[in-house]
Design an enzyme around this catalytic site. Structure first.
Site, PDB file in Angstrom:
ATOM      1  N   HIS A 489      -2.459  15.583  -3.626  1.00  0.00           N
ATOM      2  CA  HIS A 489      -3.487  14.643  -3.166  1.00  0.00           C
ATOM      3  C   HIS A 489      -2.875  13.299  -2.776  1.00  0.00           C
ATOM      4  O   HIS A 489      -3.092  12.803  -1.661  1.00  0.00           O
ATOM      5  CB  HIS A 489      -4.523  14.456  -4.288  1.00  0.00           C
ATOM      6  CG  HIS A 489      -5.598  13.462  -3.981  1.00  0.00           C
ATOM      7  ND1 HIS A 489      -6.871  13.856  -3.625  1.00  0.00           N
ATOM      8  CD2 HIS A 489      -5.613  12.104  -3.984  1.00  0.00           C
ATOM      9  CE1 HIS A 489      -7.610  12.774  -3.411  1.00  0.00           C
ATOM     10  NE2 HIS A 489      -6.866  11.695  -3.629  1.00  0.00           N
ATOM     11  N   GLU A 490      -2.131  12.714  -3.690  1.00  0.00           N
ATOM     12  CA  GLU A 490      -1.556  11.391  -3.400  1.00  0.00           C
ATOM     13  C   GLU A 490      -0.528  11.458  -2.276  1.00  0.00           C
ATOM     14  O   GLU A 490      -0.373  10.506  -1.505  1.00  0.00           O
ATOM     15  CB  GLU A 490      -0.946  10.786  -4.671  1.00  0.00           C
ATOM     16  CG  GLU A 490      -1.942  10.547  -5.799  1.00  0.00           C
ATOM     17  CD  GLU A 490      -3.132   9.696  -5.399  1.00  0.00           C
ATOM     18  OE1 GLU A 490      -3.004   8.888  -4.448  1.00  0.00           O
ATOM     19  OE2 GLU A 490      -4.201   9.833  -6.025  1.00  0.00           O
ATOM     20  N   HIS A 493      -2.323  11.046   0.939  1.00  0.00           N
ATOM     21  CA  HIS A 493      -2.504   9.624   1.262  1.00  0.00           C
ATOM     22  C   HIS A 493      -1.217   9.041   1.839  1.00  0.00           C
ATOM     23  O   HIS A 493      -1.247   8.248   2.798  1.00  0.00           O
ATOM     24  CB  HIS A 493      -2.873   8.842  -0.001  1.00  0.00           C
ATOM     25  CG  HIS A 493      -4.302   8.937  -0.407  1.00  0.00           C
ATOM     26  ND1 HIS A 493      -5.345   8.705   0.458  1.00  0.00           N
ATOM     27  CD2 HIS A 493      -4.872   9.218  -1.619  1.00  0.00           C
ATOM     28  CE1 HIS A 493      -6.495   8.833  -0.201  1.00  0.00           C
ATOM     29  NE2 HIS A 493      -6.238   9.152  -1.447  1.00  0.00           N
ATOM     30  N   HIS A 496      -0.725   9.845   5.406  1.00  0.00           N
ATOM     31  CA  HIS A 496      -1.623   9.051   6.240  1.00  0.00           C
ATOM     32  C   HIS A 496      -0.984   7.693   6.561  1.00  0.00           C
ATOM     33  O   HIS A 496      -1.063   7.206   7.692  1.00  0.00           O
ATOM     34  CB  HIS A 496      -2.954   8.860   5.502  1.00  0.00           C
ATOM     35  CG  HIS A 496      -4.092   8.436   6.371  1.00  0.00           C
ATOM     36  ND1 HIS A 496      -5.324   8.093   5.867  1.00  0.00           N
ATOM     37  CD2 HIS A 496      -4.209   8.284   7.724  1.00  0.00           C
ATOM     38  CE1 HIS A 496      -6.137   7.763   6.851  1.00  0.00           C
ATOM     39  NE2 HIS A 496      -5.484   7.870   7.987  1.00  0.00           N
TER      40      HIS A 496
END
Length: 698
Positions: A489-490, A493, A496
């Site tokens: 998940h991180e 990020h 991104h």
């Protein structure tokens, strides 16, 4: 409006007395990363003072420019202002969150009102706003490209949404509100950290730990020895400490004790109690919303999000709450049956029983034991697996960098390049808990991506932070299934931020609406347990054996297991957040009674505790997710639909689909979020993909 520090900002002429301060000099480091190893606490306050002085001077120069306002001399100049302050802030706040101490907390309390005053001084500068508005009003005649038009629009909105159009007396009150809210946010977060660190539960009799895996006992024994209690076992409200107890320990009273320690943080009527902080934050947020003509904080906050208003969010949450709650009730009935068979004393299933009996049921139903999986989830291998997904999707390469400046020896650094060897950015990872680190996991920009006036693309510096199990004397860091998903998940990020291709720093990377920003992170979670991905990273840490097909089959068979609990715990926190921020007055607000009333209104079952109770709900009282926690579920609809786009091709790494998704990531906030998603998918996101993934529909 103020964003993060930028990589490779132009060298600045500084006063001679500042040359000894590493924060005030252009770093002479590889790739221009911060000189973390040279920075000491005494450098921060002088650096902030000088950076704020410079920022004010830059703003005054823009506001008082005798030339007619133009896109370049006003809008772009604003975007490029504050480079030094961005650099100082990028170092200080990252270290404060990940490796802070009492001295840094004290500095933060001094700096917070200074930054609030600076921000208000920019937003409420009438001469500056007149120039911004002049450009905004003539924007259609300026021949701007879409990104430039977006920058003008977002710059104007940032002024208007933060008070530039308010009458003078309201502007003065807004300044006071913002300053106090900044200090309250710091106080709330510091109280949670203090409560987490202060709560230590020592076990002296090993018999009380029956059922607990040896790895968890070893970690607890090392913690106790480090705390001066050799021969005992130490447990704390940190998730890596108490979660194994909830899952495996036969001692029901110990499970209850640790869960209550975790869920009552900030609610002990002591110096670290957060109830009064919450009441005051809500008073100020309501007052602030009304200054702008809104009835409640939710609608003020949501106006710039995809959802736009609280009615849309409430309807959305209601649509997913009902199937989630019904699934949780079915799960509770199955767990109650196991508890009855186990205890035979008419006990009712309680929150401290759920994880324990869910683990038993998972073993019984799917023959899946998380402890059997952990040896295959060694931290470094899992990280390599996440990196490998990015390589297959986007051609990225990750090279470990040694001898880089870091703020803690546990931090690692990677150079990220594309398939042609061009620099994409620098990635830091910091995965282990420590006393000065706030709970949870997150991604931050240390330096953001942007293109300067000469056309040079300054690449970003990104950090992923977690609180995973530390290696012990006998074992490396072994992750749970939740930990694996968190790492992916991180990292989503991080991608991104890393892949950003914006021209302007205020539109780059993760500068998107909050209900869109979780799409890239949650999208990456989809890959974690796909069989072809598992076989690239899930190697037994002792034997090197790749995870067998039998275990992969169990993981996938159990993929929808316990989703009623997971979604109910999550959604109840989202609804509680909205209930707080739909308040039109905080008069007579009793935080505990309000939470109870919220749970009763939504029909929450007593066997589950809301994921974040108010007094330790950092997302909405510290880290800027107020009226925004729903974003995780909103984005889950998008991520499930986006992953379905790959599934529909028959190839998880379909090159054409990956190129379209990479393009979405590269755009940052340069385009409307809904427009970006429609361009990627060709149609609206279908919620059925999320409900099907959770097992709520066939």
């Amino acid at each position: 409006m103020k964003k993060t520090i930028l990589l490779g900002a132009l060298a600045m002429s500084l006063l001679a007395c500042n040359h000894a301060n590493p924060l005030l000099e252009q770093p002479n480091t590889p790739y221009g990363v911060p000189a973390f190893d040279q920075v000491k606490n005494e450098h921060y306050l002088p650096a902030f003072e000088e950076a704020i002085r410079q920022d004010k001077a830059e703003i005054e120069a823009i506001a008082n420019n005798a030339a007619e306002p133009t896109f370049e001399n006003t809008i772009v100049a604003l975007d490029r202002a504050g480079m030094l302050l961005d650099r100082v802030s990028g170092v200080f706040f990252n270290v404060l969150e990940a490796d802070g101490n009492d001295e840094m907390n004290a500095i933060a309390e001094q700096v917070s009102p200074m930054l609030s005053e600076l921000s208000d001084g920019i937003i409420l500068n009438e001469a500056l706003f007149r120039r911004v508005k002049a450009v905004y009003d003539q924007r259609e005649q300026l021949g701007l490209n879409p990104e430039q038009m977006r920058l003008v629009t977002e710059t104007y909105k940032s002024f208007a949404d933060n008070g530039a159009n308010l009458p003078e007396e309201k502007k003065e009150r807004l300044k006071e509100i913002n300053k106090e809210l900044g200090l309250l946010s710091l106080k709330f977060g510091n109280n949670v950290v203090a409560e987490t660190n202060a709560c230590q539960f020592f076990v002296k009799d090993e018999a009380q730990l029956a059922g607990l895996p040896e790895s968890a006992k070893a970690a607890a024994a090392e913690e106790a020895a480090a705390a001066g209690h050799p021969g005992e076992w130490l447990f704390t409200p940190k998730r890596t400490s108490f979660t194994p107890v909830l899952q495996y320990c036969e001692n029901r009273e110990l499970r209850k004790q640790l869960l209550m320690d975790y869920t009552t943080r900030g609610n002990h009527d002591n110096e670290n109690d957060n109830k009064a902080v919450i009441v005051r934050e809500m008073e100020l947020r309501i007052e602030k919303a009304k200054l702008f003509g809104y009835d409640n904080p939710a609608d003020y906050i949501l106006a710039d999000c995809m959802a736009k208003n609280h009615q849309t969010v409430d309807a959305f949450l209601a649509s997913v709450w009902t199937p989630s709650l019904e699934a949780a009730k079915r799960e509770a009935a199955a767990l109650q049956q196991l508890l009855d068979e186990d205890l035979k004393n008419n006990s009712q299933l309680a929150p401290w029983d759920w994880w324990y009996y869910a683990e038993k049921l998972r073993k019984e139903k799917y023959a899946l034991d998380e402890e059997e999986l952990k040896p295959y989830f060694e931290l470094n291998n899992v990280r390599k697996g996440a990196f490998g997904v990015a390589t297959k999707l986007y051609g990225l390469q990750f090279e470990p960098l040694k001898d880089m400046p870091v703020y803690n020896p546990e931090v690692e650094v990677f150079k990220v390049t594309d398939a042609a060897g061009e620099l994409i950015g620098i990635l830091y990872t910091d995965y282990f808990p420590r006393a000065g680190k706030r709970p949870g996991a997150w991604m931050n920009n240390i330096m953001s991506q942007y293109v300067d006036a000469e056309g040079v693309d300054h690449r970003p510096v990104i950090i992923n932070v977690g609180n995973f199990n530390k290696p012990t004397a006998g074992n490396p860091s072994l992750l749970s299934m939740d930990d694996v998903e968190t790492l992916f998940h991180e990292f989503g990020h991080a991608l991104h931020g890393l892949l950003s291709k914006a021209h302007y720093k205020s539109l780059s990377g993760t500068n998107t609406p909050r209900d869109f920003v979780e799409l890239p992170s949650q999208f990456m979670e989809n890959y974690a347990y796909e069989p072809e991905v598992l076989k690239t990273y899930a190697f037994h840490y002792q034997t090197g054996e790749v995870i067998p097909d039998s275990l992969i089959a169990k993981i996938n068979a159990a993929g929808k297991f316990n989703q009623g609990f997971v979604q109910t715990e999550l959604l109840s926190a989202s609804i509680l957040d909205m209930d707080f921020h739909e308040l039109t007055t905080a008069e007579g607000l009793d935080v505990n009674a309000f939470e109870q009333a919220s749970m009763e209104k939504m029909g929450m079952i007593p066997e589950i505790i809301v994921r974040y109770r108010p007094t330790f709900y950092n997302h909405i009282f510290t880290t800027g997710y107020e009226a925004g926690y729903y974003s995780y579920t909103w984005a889950a609809v998008l991520d499930a639909d986006a992953f379905a786009a790959f599934k529909e091709t028959g190839n998880l790494f379909d090159a054409e689909t990956a190129a379209r998704f990479r393009h979405l990531l590269e755009q940052g906030g340069t385009r409307d979020a809904q427009e970006l998603y429609l361009e990627f998918r060709g149609k609206e996101a279908d919620p059925q993909h999320l409900l099907r993934r959770n097992g709520f529909i066939e």
